[in-house]
Scaffold this motif. Sequence first.
Motif, PDB file in Angstrom:
ATOM      1  N   LEU A 160       0.820  -1.217   0.000  1.00 34.48           N
ATOM      2  CA  LEU A 160       0.000   0.000   0.000  1.00 34.48           C
ATOM      3  C   LEU A 160       0.853   1.265   0.000  1.00 34.48           C
ATOM      4  N   TYR A 161       2.133   1.117   0.283  1.00 37.57           N
ATOM      5  CA  TYR A 161       3.013   2.295   0.316  1.00 37.57           C
ATOM      6  C   TYR A 161       3.513   2.713  -1.062  1.00 37.57           C
ATOM      7  N   MET A 162       3.184   1.929  -2.076  1.00 37.64           N
ATOM      8  CA  MET A 162       3.542   2.318  -3.435  1.00 37.64           C
ATOM      9  C   MET A 162       2.919   3.680  -3.757  1.00 37.64           C
ATOM     10  N   ALA A 189      -8.386  12.025   3.237  1.00 34.37           N
ATOM     11  CA  ALA A 189      -8.047  10.758   3.900  1.00 34.37           C
ATOM     12  C   ALA A 189      -6.900  10.931   4.894  1.00 34.37           C
ATOM     13  N   GLU A 190      -5.667  11.003   4.415  1.00 33.61           N
ATOM     14  CA  GLU A 190      -4.511  11.059   5.310  1.00 33.61           C
ATOM     15  C   GLU A 190      -3.304  11.513   4.503  1.00 33.61           C
ATOM     16  N   CYS A 191      -2.172  11.668   5.180  1.00 33.56           N
ATOM     17  CA  CYS A 191      -0.937  11.967   4.461  1.00 33.56           C
ATOM     18  C   CYS A 191      -0.242  10.661   4.099  1.00 33.56           C
ATOM     19  N   ILE A 216      -2.137   4.702  15.568  1.00 33.44           N
ATOM     20  CA  ILE A 216      -2.071   4.608  17.030  1.00 33.44           C
ATOM     21  C   ILE A 216      -1.887   6.015  17.599  1.00 33.44           C
ATOM     22  N   THR A 217      -1.175   6.865  16.892  1.00 30.56           N
ATOM     23  CA  THR A 217      -1.036   8.261  17.324  1.00 30.56           C
ATOM     24  C   THR A 217      -2.383   8.982  17.195  1.00 30.56           C
ATOM     25  N   ARG A 218      -3.098   8.707  16.102  1.00 32.05           N
ATOM     26  CA  ARG A 218      -4.433   9.293  15.901  1.00 32.05           C
ATOM     27  C   ARG A 218      -5.329   9.009  17.102  1.00 32.05           C
ATOM     28  N   GLY A 252       1.508  10.989  13.646  1.00 33.03           N
ATOM     29  CA  GLY A 252       1.902   9.606  13.394  1.00 33.03           C
ATOM     30  C   GLY A 252       3.162   9.333  14.211  1.00 33.03           C
ATOM     31  N   THR A 253       3.554   8.089  14.256  1.00 30.06           N
ATOM     32  CA  THR A 253       4.751   7.751  15.023  1.00 30.06           C
ATOM     33  C   THR A 253       5.950   8.563  14.541  1.00 30.06           C
ATOM     34  N   GLY A 254       6.121   8.656  13.227  1.00 35.71           N
ATOM     35  CA  GLY A 254       7.257   9.397  12.677  1.00 35.71           C
ATOM     36  C   GLY A 254       7.066  10.893  12.838  1.00 35.71           C
TER      37      GLY A 254
HETATM   38  N1  PMP Z   1      -1.067   6.554   7.923  1.00 34.13           N
HETATM   39  C1  PMP Z   1      -0.019   6.008   7.290  1.00 34.13           C
HETATM   40  C2  PMP Z   1      -0.105   5.745   5.828  1.00 34.13           C
HETATM   41  C3  PMP Z   1       1.144   5.699   8.016  1.00 34.13           C
HETATM   42  O1  PMP Z   1       2.197   5.160   7.390  1.00 34.13           O
HETATM   43  C4  PMP Z   1       1.214   5.985   9.391  1.00 34.13           C
HETATM   44  C5  PMP Z   1       2.455   5.680  10.160  1.00 34.13           C
HETATM   45  N2  PMP Z   1       2.454   4.335  10.595  1.00 34.13           N
HETATM   46  C6  PMP Z   1       0.090   6.556  10.006  1.00 34.13           C
HETATM   47  C7  PMP Z   1      -1.035   6.824   9.238  1.00 34.13           C
HETATM   48  C8  PMP Z   1       0.084   6.844  11.473  1.00 34.13           C
HETATM   49  O2  PMP Z   1       0.078   5.649  12.190  1.00 34.13           O
HETATM   50  P1  PMP Z   1       0.695   5.554  13.650  1.00 34.13           P
HETATM   51  O3  PMP Z   1       0.154   6.706  14.407  1.00 34.13           O
HETATM   52  O4  PMP Z   1       0.189   4.253  14.159  1.00 34.13           O
HETATM   53  O5  PMP Z   1       2.167   5.621  13.509  1.00 34.13           O
END
Ligand code: PMP
Length: 291
Positions: A160-162, A189-191, A216-218, A252-254
């Motif tokens: 899915l990261y493609m 949707a999301e980044c 998980i951060t969400r 997000g975690t990063g």
């Molecule tokens: N969306 C995507 C596509 C992600 O790669 C991440 C990072 N894992 C998140 C959302 C945030 O997820 P999390 O808070 O669990 O790191």
Amino acid sequence: VPFDQRDGWIWYNGDLVPWRDAKLHVLSHGLHYASSVFEGERAYDGVIFKSREHSERLRHSAELLDFEIPYSAEELCAAKALCVERNGDPNVYVRPVAWRGSEMMAVAAQNATIHVAIGVWPWPSMFDVATKMKGIRLDIADWRRPDPACAPSASKAAGLYMIATMSKHAAERKGYADALMLDWQGRVAECTGANVFFTRGGQLHTPLADCFLDGITRRTIIDLARRRGIETVERRIMPGELPSFNECFICGTGAEVTPVSEIGPHRYVPGNISRMLIEDYAAEVRPGAAI
Ligand code: PMP
């Protein structure tokens, strides 16, 4: 330094092995058919934040791809902790990955061995700390998050990261930090590696996580906001609403909690709610630290 040429230890199928020896064969199902899932976690002062949740999500991501990780959540947590400890740096990003091996090299791979590895490395917050309260600039991606009927969208599946990589490259080419992705129906949707929140009228608004990763951060942010008496409305958000929000941040975690100053033509000024959640999140991930 390239990732395959570093020093340290990788946890690999149950053992810690020297970093440079943690290899796999080119004829691996995970590489050819994207039968691979991973996690992204952070250790703060030697303790992995929400390690158990990440271990469970890794196992769940694999289940969605029809394979089972041969380690329990407890075993994965212990392996991650060992890997952090052995590598010596208490503040690291933690990357578990699981993939199908080489026994079968066609679409079907029921008898492929499942491999698991864990690497850790220092990774500062994804978006430069100095620019944090200034906010980052987001492009709007051309690629969309797929219909959950077309992909296992709740899985943190490598495949899915493609679309994330293609969207991120396009955004960076134009000078943006990241891309906001719409979903298959054209909703926000999301980044590419983080979830998105907006503020309006003292509330948080965030897209329903029905076709992308429910971070998980969400979930942590929704909880931290609730503790501050701030309600979060999870709902469908169309791009036409983007001008009506006051603040915007991604998490997000990063990325941890990173304010956003622009999405395409729209402007946001990082304000009190973003600042408060940045601070609350920083305190939450380091419960032992004096603030
Ligand atoms: N969306 C995507 C596509 C992600 O790669 C991440 C990072 N894992 C998140 C959302 C945030 O997820 P999390 O808070 O669990 O790191």
